[in-house]
Design a protein around this motif. Structure first.
Motif, PDB file in Angstrom:
ATOM      1  N   MET A   1      32.992  35.967  35.597  1.00 36.19           N
ATOM      2  CA  MET A   1      34.018  35.743  34.646  1.00 36.19           C
ATOM      3  C   MET A   1      33.653  34.814  33.580  1.00 36.19           C
ATOM      4  N   GLU A   2      32.970  33.679  33.918  1.00 37.33           N
ATOM      5  CA  GLU A   2      32.812  32.576  32.897  1.00 37.33           C
ATOM      6  C   GLU A   2      31.900  33.335  31.516  1.00 37.33           C
ATOM      7  N   LYS A   3      30.882  34.069  32.054  1.00 38.31           N
ATOM      8  CA  LYS A   3      30.071  34.842  31.074  1.00 38.31           C
ATOM      9  C   LYS A   3      31.071  35.765  30.362  1.00 38.31           C
ATOM     10  N   ALA A   4      32.069  36.419  30.725  1.00 36.55           N
ATOM     11  CA  ALA A   4      33.040  37.493  30.356  1.00 36.55           C
ATOM     12  C   ALA A   4      33.815  36.736  29.401  1.00 36.55           C
ATOM     13  N   LEU A   5      34.305  35.622  29.586  1.00 37.62           N
ATOM     14  CA  LEU A   5      35.214  34.837  28.747  1.00 37.62           C
ATOM     15  C   LEU A   5      34.514  34.449  27.421  1.00 37.62           C
ATOM     16  N   GLU A   6      33.143  34.184  27.449  1.00 37.53           N
ATOM     17  CA  GLU A   6      32.293  33.502  26.418  1.00 37.53           C
ATOM     18  C   GLU A   6      32.216  34.833  25.421  1.00 37.53           C
ATOM     19  N   GLU A   7      31.991  36.191  25.990  1.00 31.16           N
ATOM     20  CA  GLU A   7      31.554  37.239  25.200  1.00 31.16           C
ATOM     21  C   GLU A   7      32.803  37.938  25.039  1.00 31.16           C
ATOM     22  N   HIS A   8      34.156  37.461  25.223  1.00 29.40           N
ATOM     23  CA  HIS A   8      35.192  38.044  24.940  1.00 29.40           C
ATOM     24  C   HIS A   8      35.294  39.432  25.386  1.00 29.40           C
ATOM     25  N   LYS A   9      35.089  39.603  26.720  1.00 31.99           N
ATOM     26  CA  LYS A   9      35.130  40.981  27.347  1.00 31.99           C
ATOM     27  C   LYS A   9      36.609  41.030  28.025  1.00 31.99           C
ATOM     28  N   PHE A  10      37.388  40.019  28.132  1.00 33.15           N
ATOM     29  CA  PHE A  10      38.725  40.084  28.361  1.00 33.15           C
ATOM     30  C   PHE A  10      39.410  40.427  26.939  1.00 33.15           C
ATOM     31  N   VAL A  11      40.169  41.394  27.111  1.00 32.57           N
ATOM     32  CA  VAL A  11      41.027  42.058  25.691  1.00 32.57           C
ATOM     33  C   VAL A  11      42.324  41.962  25.948  1.00 32.57           C
TER      34      VAL A  11
ATOM     35  N   LEU B   1      49.303  41.278  27.642  1.00 33.29           N
ATOM     36  CA  LEU B   1      48.808  41.779  28.955  1.00 33.29           C
ATOM     37  C   LEU B   1      47.138  41.740  28.929  1.00 33.29           C
ATOM     38  N   VAL B   2      46.542  41.462  29.984  1.00 24.68           N
ATOM     39  CA  VAL B   2      44.874  41.275  29.908  1.00 24.68           C
ATOM     40  C   VAL B   2      44.170  42.342  30.600  1.00 24.68           C
ATOM     41  N   ARG B   3      43.355  42.826  29.807  1.00 19.99           N
ATOM     42  CA  ARG B   3      42.347  43.858  30.569  1.00 19.99           C
ATOM     43  C   ARG B   3      40.975  43.501  30.606  1.00 19.99           C
ATOM     44  N   TRP B   4      40.251  43.697  31.682  1.00 16.61           N
ATOM     45  CA  TRP B   4      38.710  43.431  31.398  1.00 16.61           C
ATOM     46  C   TRP B   4      37.788  44.344  31.083  1.00 16.61           C
ATOM     47  N   ASP B   5      37.168  44.510  29.852  1.00 18.57           N
ATOM     48  CA  ASP B   5      36.105  45.471  29.457  1.00 18.57           C
ATOM     49  C   ASP B   5      34.747  45.119  30.370  1.00 18.57           C
ATOM     50  N   TYR B   6      34.718  45.834  31.562  1.00 16.84           N
ATOM     51  CA  TYR B   6      33.706  45.420  32.470  1.00 16.84           C
ATOM     52  C   TYR B   6      32.853  46.431  32.243  1.00 16.84           C
ATOM     53  N   PRO B   7      31.535  46.063  32.329  1.00 15.54           N
ATOM     54  CA  PRO B   7      30.269  46.865  32.057  1.00 15.54           C
ATOM     55  C   PRO B   7      30.042  47.788  33.139  1.00 15.54           C
TER      56      PRO B   7
ATOM     57  N   LYS C   1      32.015  49.932  34.185  1.00 20.70           N
ATOM     58  CA  LYS C   1      33.635  50.433  34.879  1.00 20.70           C
ATOM     59  C   LYS C   1      34.582  50.350  33.774  1.00 20.70           C
ATOM     60  N   GLY C   2      34.310  50.314  32.783  1.00 19.18           N
ATOM     61  CA  GLY C   2      35.497  50.549  31.517  1.00 19.18           C
ATOM     62  C   GLY C   2      36.554  49.356  31.570  1.00 19.18           C
ATOM     63  N   MET C   3      37.585  49.763  31.250  1.00 19.10           N
ATOM     64  CA  MET C   3      38.755  48.872  31.048  1.00 19.10           C
ATOM     65  C   MET C   3      39.537  48.619  32.433  1.00 19.10           C
ATOM     66  N   LEU C   4      39.318  47.434  32.868  1.00 18.26           N
ATOM     67  CA  LEU C   4      39.888  47.299  34.463  1.00 18.26           C
ATOM     68  C   LEU C   4      41.443  46.649  34.185  1.00 18.26           C
ATOM     69  N   SER C   5      42.263  47.433  34.921  1.00 17.42           N
ATOM     70  CA  SER C   5      43.541  46.646  35.127  1.00 17.42           C
ATOM     71  C   SER C   5      43.395  45.380  35.649  1.00 17.42           C
ATOM     72  N   PRO C   6      44.724  44.777  35.543  1.00 19.42           N
ATOM     73  CA  PRO C   6      44.639  43.224  35.921  1.00 19.42           C
ATOM     74  C   PRO C   6      44.997  43.294  37.510  1.00 19.42           C
ATOM     75  N   TYR C   7      45.380  44.260  37.871  1.00 15.90           N
ATOM     76  CA  TYR C   7      45.433  44.445  39.448  1.00 15.90           C
ATOM     77  C   TYR C   7      44.156  44.392  40.269  1.00 15.90           C
ATOM     78  N   ALA C   8      42.845  44.589  39.489  1.00 14.40           N
ATOM     79  CA  ALA C   8      41.853  44.841  40.179  1.00 14.40           C
ATOM     80  C   ALA C   8      40.977  43.222  40.042  1.00 14.40           C
ATOM     81  N   PHE C   9      41.475  42.306  39.272  1.00 16.82           N
ATOM     82  CA  PHE C   9      41.130  40.962  39.178  1.00 16.82           C
ATOM     83  C   PHE C   9      41.943  39.789  39.171  1.00 16.82           C
ATOM     84  N   LEU C  10      43.293  40.118  38.756  1.00 15.06           N
ATOM     85  CA  LEU C  10      44.060  38.874  38.897  1.00 15.06           C
ATOM     86  C   LEU C  10      44.210  38.209  40.266  1.00 15.06           C
TER      87      LEU C  10
END
Length: 469
Positions: free
Chosen positions: A232-242, A262-268, A270-279
């Motif tokens: 997550m820390e790396k994803a925040l730095e790389e603006h992978k949260f959209v 609403l937040v989505r995670w552009d996960y390498p 896996k594509g755009m993850l719904s918040p239910y997958a990580f929140l």
């Protein structure tokens, strides 16, 4: 004459020898008595030392607050048991008080300490004899059972659960148990505790059962969660949260009056993850606060971009996780964002989840009041998902409530359910709340909500969340 002299000399010699012999015996008796005394003193000192050592060991092995064994005792005695009976079967359990935070919040830390003490004594009374148990942390207890079947283990879990629930009519002690069936006694005991504790962490207060057995599947889930947390820390730095925006529509004019971020995670991979997958994972750690900070800034950047492009902004609704209600520091951060991006607070609406307001503390109440004093608009999100405490909300400066999508889905298919929605909205309007309903999917739902006075609608009927990139 000479004979008398010789006889006298002999008598004197015999007397001297007798005296010396007497003195030697006296000295010998004295030395023997002294030696006995020394031996007695040594034996007493040794006994005293052993007692002192035993007392020191007991102090070292005992939790001073609850007066039951601590983790050092548990580790040492478990190792001894494994060495003494390596062929026995062993089960290790950990448990904690799931609702200790709520108890401290509602009844104060003194009552919380009493609850922990009662829990420790309950464990102590339940495990008399050769069983090994301990309080390994302030709110974590451990026990090691030998040659017990799964049924025996669950019987003990149920017994402890029942006793804890009987603590007080107004205070229910809810325990969560993790169970690890030991397959390798050579494994470090701390690792065994971690395995049981891992299983225990998957127990939720809403679950029917308050225990979980450790399994390889749970371990895989844990490793996956751990990996996602580290990424997550790396994803925040790389603006992978959209940030996506979902429009909110005035049900009378059909105009967009706001939008929810609403937040989505552009996960390498896996594509755009719904918040239910990580929140849910992030909400169980401090990571959720970092994600909130990131999303708040994304909202401010978007509003600033609209203004710079000569566009009239619409207010953006930002989520505030319950974790923030434990400290007011986040308010200073929000205000600093407003100042940095030159954003007026009228363009921001803060959504507080309903679960963050159940059994609300005085501190959280003060934070809500300060937010209003600072000029922020407040909305209660997911309203109707738990207890719908309208009587509570009237005491706080809340402007809006948003009906939970599940509330609409549950009640929109029956006459009785529709009456519940009608009554709730009428009561909310009586308290001067702006009412928003999310999860709208049909024209029939829109028509009904307009008829009963709902102000704003949100859902796929109007628009899916939109990626602004």
């Amino acid at each position: 004459m000479l004979v008398y002299i010789i006889i006298f000399a002999l008598i004197v010699a015999v007397a001297i020898l007798g005296y010396r012999l007497y003195m030697t015996k006296s000295y010998y008796k004295y030395d023997k008595d002294r030696l006995n005394k020394v031996e007695e003193d040594f034996a007493k000192k040794q006994s005293d030392s052993e007692e002192a050592l035993e007392k020191l060991q007991k102090i070292a092995y005992t939790n001073a607050t609850t007066n039951i064994w601590n983790i050092d005792y548990f580790l040492a005695k478990s190792e001894e048991a494994f060495q003494r009976e390596p062929g026995a079967s062993y089960t290790l359990l950990t448990f904690n008080i799931m609702n200790i935070g709520k108890i401290n919040q509602l009844f104060g830390p003194t009552e919380g300490d009493k609850v922990v003490y009662f829990t420790a004594q309950t464990l102590k009374n339940a495990l008399k004899g050769t069983n090994i148990y301990a309080q390994v942390q302030s709110n974590l207890f451990c026990l090691l059972l030998k040659n017990k079947t799964e049924a025996d283990v669950l019987e003990l879990v149920n017994s402890l659960t029942k006793t804890l629930l009987e603590y007080d009519e107004s205070i229910q002690i809810k325990a969560a148990f993790g169970i690890y069936q030991i397959t390798d006694i050579k494994m470090p005991v701390l690792d065994m505790i971690n395995q049981a504790n891992l299983a225990q962490k998957f127990v939720k207060e809403s679950d029917d059962a308050n225990y979980q057995f450790f399994t390889d599947e749970l371990n895989q889930r844990f490793l996956e969660n751990k990996r996602m947390s580290e990424e997550m820390e790396k994803a925040l730095e790389e603006h992978k949260f959209v940030m996506f925006l979902q429009p909110m529509i005035d049900l009378h004019s059909y105009k967009i009056v706001s939008a929810e971020a609403l937040v989505r995670w552009d996960y390498p991979g896996k594509g755009m993850l719904s918040p239910y997958a990580f929140l849910p994972l992030f909400e169980s750690t401090s990571l959720i606060q970092k994600l909130d900070y990131y999303m708040w800034e994304e909202c401010c950047k978007t509003i600033r971009r609209w203004i710079d492009n000569k566009m009239e902004p619409v207010p953006i609704t930002m989520n505030i996780s319950p974790a923030h209600l434990q400290s007011s520091k986040f308010i200073d951060y929000l205000s600093s964002l407003m100042d940095r991006y030159l954003i007026q607070k009228k363009w921001i609406v803060l959504e507080l989840p309903e679960r963050g307001l159940t059994n609300i503390s005085e501190q959280a109440g003060n934070i809500i009041r300060r937010l209003t004093e600072e000029g922020f608009q407040l909305c209660i999100d997911n309203f109707g998902s738990i207890s719908s405490p309208l009587n509570l909300l009237k005491d706080f400066p809340i402007q809006r409530i948003k009906l939970d999508r599940s509330f609409l889905a549950r009640n929109a298919t029956s006459g009785e359910g529709l009456e519940i929605i009608r009554y709730l909205i009428a009561m909310a309007k009586e308290l001067d709340f702006t009412v928003i309903t999310e999860g709208i999917e049909t024209a029939e739902q829109v028509k009904f909500l307009v008829e009963i006075g709902c102000d704003i609608g949100q859902g796929y009927y109007f628009s899916k969340p939109v990626d602004l990139r």
